[in-house]
Design an enzyme around this catalytic site. Structure first.
Site: not given
Length: 308
Positions: A160-161
């Site tokens: 979850k960048a």
């Protein structure tokens, strides 16, 4: 109200700071290059007080995201869990959106972040229905985006960048500019991936279908729906899904921490099913809210009480 001008407390690198004092330098590496990761977590009011939904799973994904990005976390999951619990209670919240954020500091400017210090922040604030007050009841209108979701060798999709969300921002702004509520992105091969911030499910002939998660985030709400669907006796299958399959679905809904379980009643100006939220969507929506609000004893382990 501006997010910077609020009462309350934010945790930053081991210290609880007054909300307005939680600041970073303008030369912070993540501000310039988008290298970092985060989580979105919800706490709900329950009969036993505020409780955080699937906290351990969210923090596991946060540490996985940091690991994928080769960022060393200076805090353990247990320590961050306690911080998240305390963020709700310190800010006097019955229900909340909780945002842990991992970012790199101003010690180094340049594409290679080697030498930049890792920082961790946790904030919590009130947040209602992500897609608007009527979305959960009446459903939303969705547009297939002209932007493709990342190929897994372009942006590693298990993380979850922060940088992933430039793609989401472009897609949702395009959709809302054209009068829709949300965007649905295809992958680079033309198959359905996910919404700008949600996973997608569709119902066809009584079967629950979802896209493979090759180019989509492995959502915590998505995993919860898997459990609830099987308990309800629903057949569930992951497969490659084309846009015309979405058009012809009996029901479509989106899932996510922010979006919760949101019905989709129209895609690209084509009504989905009857044009109203369908019975499977309603069933899973009701079961989900019973769990997060502490009304379903079968899944009490999904809830972590806020710190007292």
């Amino acid at each position: 109200m501006s997010m910077e001008n609020r009462d309350g407390f934010i945790w930053l690198d081991g210290h609880w700071l007054p909300w307005r004092d939680a600041k970073v330098h303008v030369l912070s590496h993540t501000l310039h290059y988008g290298y970092g990761c985060f989580e979105g977590i919800r706490a709900y009011a329950t009969p036993r007080g505020p409780a955080i939904f699937r906290l351990e799973e969210h923090l596991r994904r946060l540490t996985d995201s940091a690991h994928i990005l080769a960022i060393d976390l200076p805090w353990s999951r247990a320590e961050l869990a306690q911080v998240c619990r305390e963020a709700v209670s310190r800010n006097g919240l019955d229900s909340a959106y909780i945002r842990p954020l991992v970012f790199l500091g101003p010690e180094k400017v340049g594409v290679d972040p080697a030498g930049a210090q890792t920082h961790v922040m946790v904030a919590a604030w009130p947040w209602g229905a992500y897609l608007g007050g009527d979305a959960l009841e009446q459903g939303i209108r969705v547009r297939i985006s002209s932007y493709a979701r990342h190929h897994p060798n372009v942006q590693m999709c298990r993380a979850k960048a922060i940088s992933t969300y430039s793609n989401s921002i472009l897609a949702v702004r395009e959709a809302r500019r054209d009068g829709y509520d949300e965007a649905l992105l295809l992958d680079t091969e033309g198959y359905v991936a996910e919404g700008s911030g949600e996973n997608l499910f569709l119902v066809r002939d009584g079967e629950l279908l979802e896209p493979e998660t090759t180019s989509a985030l492995d959502g915590i709400t998505r995993r919860s729906i898997h459990v609830l669907a099987r308990e309800a006796g629903l057949a569930l299958r992951a497969k490659r899904i084309t846009r015309d399959e979405v058009y012809c679905a009996d029901e479509v809904f989106l899932t996510g921490t922010a979006a919760e379980v949101t019905p989709v009643v129209e895609v690209d100006r084509r009504s989905i099913g009857t044009g109203q939220p369908g019975p499977v969507t309603r069933l899973l929506q009701q079961r989900y809210f019973a769990c997060v609000r502490g009304e379903d004893g079968a899944h009490a382990d999904w809830l972590t009480p806020a710190a007292t």
